[in-house]
Design an enzyme around this catalytic site. Structure first.
Site, mmCIF file in Angstrom:
data_model
loop_
_atom_site.group_PDB
_atom_site.id
_atom_site.type_symbol
_atom_site.label_atom_id
_atom_site.label_comp_id
_atom_site.label_asym_id
_atom_site.label_seq_id
_atom_site.Cartn_x
_atom_site.Cartn_y
_atom_site.Cartn_z
ATOM 1 N N HIS A 78 30.127 -60.573 -14.305
ATOM 2 C CA HIS A 78 30.853 -61.598 -15.269
ATOM 3 C C HIS A 78 30.080 -62.065 -16.284
ATOM 4 C CE1 HIS A 78 33.201 -65.147 -16.428
ATOM 5 N NE2 HIS A 78 34.292 -64.649 -15.619
ATOM 6 N N ASN A 91 39.728 -65.986 -10.451
ATOM 7 C CA ASN A 91 38.242 -66.267 -10.383
ATOM 8 C C ASN A 91 38.078 -67.896 -10.515
ATOM 9 O OD1 ASN A 91 35.537 -66.524 -10.350
ATOM 10 N ND2 ASN A 91 35.342 -65.673 -12.545
ATOM 11 N N GLU A 111 36.887 -58.561 -20.292
ATOM 12 C CA GLU A 111 36.894 -59.897 -20.787
ATOM 13 C C GLU A 111 36.077 -60.335 -21.800
ATOM 14 O OE1 GLU A 111 37.573 -62.974 -17.066
ATOM 15 O OE2 GLU A 111 35.594 -62.112 -17.112
ATOM 16 N N LYS A 148 35.522 -69.749 -10.009
ATOM 17 C CA LYS A 148 34.112 -70.112 -10.628
ATOM 18 C C LYS A 148 33.371 -71.182 -9.630
ATOM 19 C CE LYS A 148 35.709 -68.413 -15.032
ATOM 20 N NZ LYS A 148 35.497 -68.196 -16.486
#
Length: 257
Positions: free
Chosen positions: A98, A12, A169, A14
């Site tokens: 997320h 990821n 996460e 971002k």
């Protein structure tokens, strides 16, 4: 891990990256990573680079993933992208829920559920993120938080669940250098799988892959990947550099097979 579950390694990016960085990353991955049965590897670049990266990566080995999408097809939603657009681009995966979407952009569990259901209805595979804050972990509130984040998915059908990959996460471990111990991660994954078994079905629980994310690197993924209920890794900063991400792939995958 049982033979019925796919092992995932995802990066990821971002809000990071550039065309030159992605060129270097894709070149390194194309040359250094081999296909392996039951292993899916994906990269989630920033939105402007989705098609660029898709054209650079070997699509027989790797998939490209979006970092988010909205819950409807089109409309006056400035700054958003739809699952329909991802399908149009040939992007097969999307990350939804997320912690940065939940905590920085105040996305509710209700919205995350709607986005997930809509993306699945168009055939996308959803990387559904769950996780607790440090205060929740310290107050032994992890299971309650995860149950709240999952509760709306109890009504999803087994067919819908077949398009969901869970990414656990712990928010306190993302980008901090802290990482859950292998046993902490395993225990939480066991709880998530038990929740799915009780609220959806035992068969769905056995088949659903549950990734771990949070300061994952080539060193700590060795022992994490040995845990029976850890079915992959969602990697942040270490996925921005080809050598680092390749090291994680080569370190984690052999431990499972």
């Amino acid at each position: 891990m049982t033979g019925t579950r796919t092992f995932f390694v995802g990066g990821n990016h971002k809000m990071n990256g550039s065309k030159s960085m992605l060129e270097s990353l894709s070149k390194g991955m194309n040359e250094s990573v081999e296909n392996k049965e039951n292993v899916d590897i994906f990269i989630a670049p920033s939105y402007p680079y989705l098609e660029f990266l898709s054209n650079k990566l070997d699509n027989k080995k790797f998939k490209v993933c979006s970092q988010n999408c909205y819950s409807v097809a089109k409309g006056a939603f400035t700054g958003e992208i739809s699952a329909n657009m991802l399908v149009d681009l040939g992007i097969p995966y999307v990350i939804i829920g997320h912690s940065e979407r939940r905590n920085v952009f105040s996305e509710s569990s209700e919205l995350i559920t709607k986005k997930t259901k809509y993306a699945i209805s168009l055939g996308l595979t959803v990387i559904l993120c769950l996780g607790e804050l440090l205060a929740d972990r310290k107050s032994n509130n992890t299971e309650h938080i995860l149950s709240e984040q999952l509760k709306d998915f109890a009504s999803f059908t087994p067919e819908e669940w077949s398009k969901i990959v869970i990414a656990y996460e712990p928010v306190w471990a993302i980008g901090t250098g802290a990482v859950a111990t292998p046993q902490e991660a395993q225990d939480t994954h066991v709880f998530i799988r038990k929740w799915i078994s009780e609220k959806v079905s035992e068969d769905v629980a056995k088949k659903t892959s549950i990734m771990y994310g949070g300061s994952v690197n080539a060193d700590n993924c060795h022992n994490l990947s040995k845990q029976s209920d850890i079915d992959g890794f969602l990697v942040g900063g270490a996925s921005l550099v080809a050598s680092d991400f390749i090291a994680i792939i080569k370190s984690a995958v052999p431990k499972k097979y």
